[in-house]
Enzyme design. Structure first.
Site, PDB file in Angstrom:
ATOM      1  CG  HIS A 344      -2.298   0.510   0.920  1.00  0.00           C
ATOM      2  ND1 HIS A 344      -2.558   1.403  -0.089  1.00  0.00           N
ATOM      3  CD2 HIS A 344      -3.500   0.246   1.490  1.00  0.00           C
ATOM      4  CE1 HIS A 344      -3.857   1.664  -0.115  1.00  0.00           C
ATOM      5  NE2 HIS A 344      -4.445   0.969   0.821  1.00  0.00           N
ATOM      6  CE  LYS A 424     -25.364   5.255 -10.912  1.00  0.00           C
ATOM      7  NZ  LYS A 424     -24.596   4.991 -12.160  1.00  0.00           N
ATOM      8  CE  LYS A 427     -35.815  11.682  -9.945  1.00  0.00           C
ATOM      9  NZ  LYS A 427     -36.317  10.460 -10.571  1.00  0.00           N
ATOM     10  CB  SER A 429     -25.280   9.107  -3.618  1.00  0.00           C
ATOM     11  OG  SER A 429     -23.987   8.560  -3.534  1.00  0.00           O
ATOM     12  N   PRO A 430     -25.504   5.862  -4.873  1.00  0.00           N
ATOM     13  CG  PRO A 430     -25.316   4.692  -6.891  1.00  0.00           C
ATOM     14  CD  PRO A 430     -25.368   6.080  -6.332  1.00  0.00           C
TER      15      PRO A 430
END
Length: 623
Positions: A344, A424, A427, A429-430
Site C-alpha cells: 500500500h 439511482k 434518486k 447516491s449508490p
C-alpha cells in the site's frame, strides 16, 4: 534508490519514461483551520455525550484561537505546501505505512480476488498465467510510452504519478521504519519478473534481446521450464519472513543478507542471499503459482479464495509463495482462482483496478504474434543459504503467520437483490446509500454507532493520495435510531434516509475537493512534532482517540469486473468492509478478528444483507 519525488511545477509530468505528456493538476489545498476544527467538532457529535463534547469543544477552541498554537502550526503548514510537491502525501506514506510496525499480511496489503477462471489443473494455470504476464507487460508499455490515457473525475484530470511506481518497486524493512526502493528507469531498467512456485523463486526475463516483450507462447514455454524445476516442496519458505512484524523482519533481513558460507576451511562472504533478494526487489512484479487448496462448498468459495490471495492460506498452504514487501503480486491457483496482492505504500486501489481491467481485456484477445524462433535462456532459480539463525527466524515467522491467519474472520458475499442501478432510480447516491446500510447493520449488531471511515481519492491534486470520509453524521444517527422504531411513520423514515444520504454525499464531495478533516488534523500534529513541540492537547484528548479508533474501515473499489477487495480491520475490535457495486448486484467482503468476542464477520454480513433489503422495502414498498 529511494522513490524520487517529481519536481514542484504548475503542471505534473505524468509519465516519466518514453513520450512525455503533461497535464495541469492543481496542488492539494490546505483547508482553512477554522473550517477543519468546526467540521471536526461536528463529526464528534454522534459519538460523544454532551458533557464530553463540551469539554472537547473548549480544548478545540483554545487550539484554534487567534494567535494560538493551531494558527502558528497552520502558517508553517502553508509554508510547507508552497515548497513541497504535496504537503501531506509524503507524511502520510511515512506515518501510515513505513513507520507502522504491524505485519503487511492482513494488516496493510489489500488483496483483490477475481472471478474463477475456467480451468482446474496446472496446464490451464500456466496458459492463463502467460496471458496475464503478457497483459501486464502491455500495460507497462503504455505507461512507459505515454500511451496510457489520462483519467478524469468530474471532468477534471487525475494525477497519474502512481502508475510508473507500480513496477520494479519494493518495500524494504528497517529497524524503526521501512523505505521504498524503485528501480524503474526509462532505459535499461529491470527486464525480469519473479515467479514463485512451491516456495521457490525464479528470475524470468520477459524481454527479448531487441527489447520486445516475450509473446504468450514464449512466456508459456518458460513457465513450463520453471514448473519442471520446482516439483518438490521441501525448500525453506523464505518468503514467509516478509509476513513478520516489521521490526522482527528487519532484523532477519539483515541476517539474511549477511550470512556467511563455509567452504572447506575457508570462509567466503556469501553473495547468494543478497543477489537473490535484490533480484526479487528489482523485478517488475511477482507471479505466484499456487498449489491446489482443499475443496470447499460454493457458498464459502469466495471467502476462501479471497483469503488465499490475502495471505496464502497458511504455512501448510501457499503463504510461502509470497514476498509481501513486493508492490505487485499476481496470484494464479491451479483451481482457476486468481487475484492481486499489492503493497500500500506505493499503490492505491483505483490505479490497480485500471491495471486489472486492462489485463482482463488482453486475456480476451487471441494471441496474434508469432513467437520468434530464438532460443530462450533457462529461467534462473534463486538460491538462499539458510543457516541456523535464519532457520529459526523462518520457524518463528511460520508460527506467527498461522496465528494471524487463524485470528482473521473473513466473509465475502454477492448481494443480488439489487445494485447501483436501482439506487439511482430512486434518486439516491449508490455509495452513500450503501454507507447508510453498513452503519445501520453495525448499529443493529452492536447497538451503537462508531468511528467509521470511507476512503476518498485525492488524485485530482498533484501527488494526492487519500483522505477519510467520516460515516457517522447527525443525520445518519437520526435515521438509524428511527428505522426500527414502529412509532415513526414510513414517510418520516424516507425523509430521514434521504437526509442521511445527502449529508454523506456532501462529506464525500468535501473530501474529494481536499476539504476533509483527518489528513489536515494529522498534518498539524506532525508539524508540531517536526518542530520539536509537545503534542498539542487537542490530539491528547480522549475524544480524538475515540474519533480515530476506526471500528469500521470501509472502502468502495468500483471496477468493471466482478472483483472484491479485502483487507484486515484497522483495530482489534473493528471490521473492514469493502464493496464493489455493479449494475444489478454488489460484491462485499467483511473481515474481523476472532480474538475480539464482540465482532463477527458472518453476523455483520447477515445483518448487512437484511439492512439492504429493508432499505429497498422502505424506498420502494411492494404494491
Amino acid at each position: 534508490m529511494i522513490l524520487k519525488k517529481l519536481p514542484v511545477k504548475s503542471s505534473v509530468l505524468i509519465l516519466r519514461a518514453g513520450i512525455r505528456r503533461v497535464h495541469s493538476v492543481p496542488p492539494q489545498p490546505v483547508p482553512p483551520l477554522e473550517q477543519t476544527l468546526r467540521r471536526y467538532l461536528r463529526a464528534l457529535e454522534p459519538l460523544l455525550p454532551a458533557d464530553e463534547l463540551e469539554h472537547t469543544r473548549k480544548i478545540v477552541q483554545k487550539f484554534g484561537s487567534p494567535g494560538g498554537l493551531g494558527e502558528k502550526l497552520q502558517k508553517e503548514l502553508m509554508k510547507r505546501a508552497k515548497h513541497s510537491h504535496n504537503w501531506m502525501s509524503d507524511w502520510w506514506v511515512q506515518w501510515a505505512y513505513l513507520e507502522s510496525r504491524q505485519p503487511l499480511a492482513v494488516h496493510s496489503n489489500p488483496a483483490i480476488s477475481l472471478p474463477k477462471r475456467d480451468f482446474t489443473d496446472w496446464r490451464g494455470q500456466l496458459v492463463f498465467a502467460s496471458k496475464l504476464i503478457a497483459g501486464v507487460l502491455d500495460f507497462k508499455a503504455k505507461v512507459d510510452s505515454g500511451g496510457l490515457a489520462v483519467e478524469y473525475m468530474r471532468a477534471q484530470p487525475l494525477c497519474m504519478e502512481l502508475y510508473p511506481q507500480l513496477f520494479s518497486s519494493c518495500r524494504v524493512p528497517g529497524p524503526k521504519h521501512d523505505h521504498v526502493i524503485h528501480y524503474g528507469r526509462p532505459r535499461r531498467g529491470p527486464a525480469h519478473i519473479t515467479v514463485v512456485r512451491n516456495y521457490q523463486f525464479f528470475q524470468l526475463d520477459v524481454y527479448n534481446s531487441d527489447g520486445t516483450a516475450l509473446t504468450e507462447s514464449q512466456i508459456h514455454s518458460q513457465l513450463l521450464r520453471i514448473r519442471s524445476q520446482s516439483w518438490k516442496t521441501d525448500k525453506e519458505p523464505v518468503g514467509i519472513l516478509t509476513s513478520e512484524h516489521r521490526h522482527t523482519w528487519g532484523q532477519a533481513y539483515t541476517r539474511l543478507l549477511r550470512v556467511c558460507v563455509c567452504v572447506c576451511v575457508c570462509v567466503f562472504s556469501d553473495k547468494i542471499n543478497k543477489e537473490s533478494v535484490r533480484l526479487i526487489e528489482k523485478s517488475l512484479f511477482t507471479l505466484c503459482l499456487d498449489s491446489p487448496v482443499m475443496r470447499i462448498s460454493d457458498e464459502k468459495y469466495s471467502s476462501r479464495m479471497a483469503a488465499q490471495i490475502l495471505h496464502g492460506g497458511g504455512t501448510y498452504s501457499n503463504s510461502g509463495n509470497r514476498w509481501f514487501d513486493k508492490t505487485l503480486q499476481f496470484v494464479v491457483g491451479e483451481d482457476g482462482s486468481w487475484g492481486l496482492l499489492y503493497e500500500h505504500a506505493t499503490a492505491e486501489g483505483p490505479p490497480i483496478s485500471t491495471l486489472l481491467d486492462h489485463i482482463l481485456h488482453c486475456c480476451q484477445k487471441p494471441e496474434r504474434v508469432r513467437a520468434p524462433l530464438v532460443p530462450l535462456a533457462m529461467p534462473k532459480k534463486l538460491y538462499f543459504y539458510i543457516d541456523s539463525d535464519i532457520k529459526r527466524d523462518i520457524e518463528m515467522a511460520k508460527q506467527n503467520l498461522d496465528i494471524l491467519i487463524n485470528d482473521l474472520d473473513i466473509k465475502c458475499f454477492n448481494f443480488q437483490r439489487f445494485g447501483k442501478e436501482f439506487i439511482k432510480q430512486v434518486k439516491l447516491s449508490p455509495n452513500s446509500f450503501i454507507q447508510v446500510a453498513i452503519q445501520l447493520a453495525y448499529y443493529r449488531v452492536h447497538s451503537e454507532v462508531c468511528a467509521a471511515c470511507d476512503i476518498a481519492s485525492l488524485r485530482m491534486f498533484r501527488g494526492g493520495r487519500t483522505d477519510y470520509i467520516r460515516s457517522p453524521t447527525n443525520q445518519m444517527l437520526s435515521f438509524i435510531q428511527a428505522f426500527d422504531d414502529d412509532s415513526v411513520s414510513r414517510e418520516v423514515k424516507v425523509d430521514l434516509l434521504r437526509e442521511a444520504v445527502d449529508a454523506y454525499s456532501v462529506l464525500t464531495e468535501q473530501a474529494l475537493m481536499g476539504q476533509a478533516v483527518d489528513r489536515h488534523l494529522l498534518a498539524l500534529k506532525l508539524q508540531a512534532i517536526e518542530e520539536g513541540l509537545s503534542v498539542p492537547r487537542v490530539f491528547m484528548d480522549t475524544a480524538y482517540g475515540l474519533a480515530t479508533h476506526w471500528k469500521l474501515r470501509t472502502g468502495q473499489v468500483p471496477s468493471n469486473t466482478d472483483s472484491v477487495m479485502c483487507f484486515g480491520p484497522l483495530v482489534p475490535d473493528g471490521y473492514a468492509v469493502c464493496y464493489n457495486p455493479q449494475q444489478d448486484h454488489v460484491h462485499f467482503s467483511i473481515t474481523a478478528f476472532n480474538c475480539c468476542e464482540e465482532t463477527n464477520a458472518e453476523r455483520l454480513s447477515v445483518m448487512l444483507e437484511r439492512s439492504l433489503c429493508a432499505l429497498q422495502m422502505l424506498v420502494q414498498p411492494p404494491p
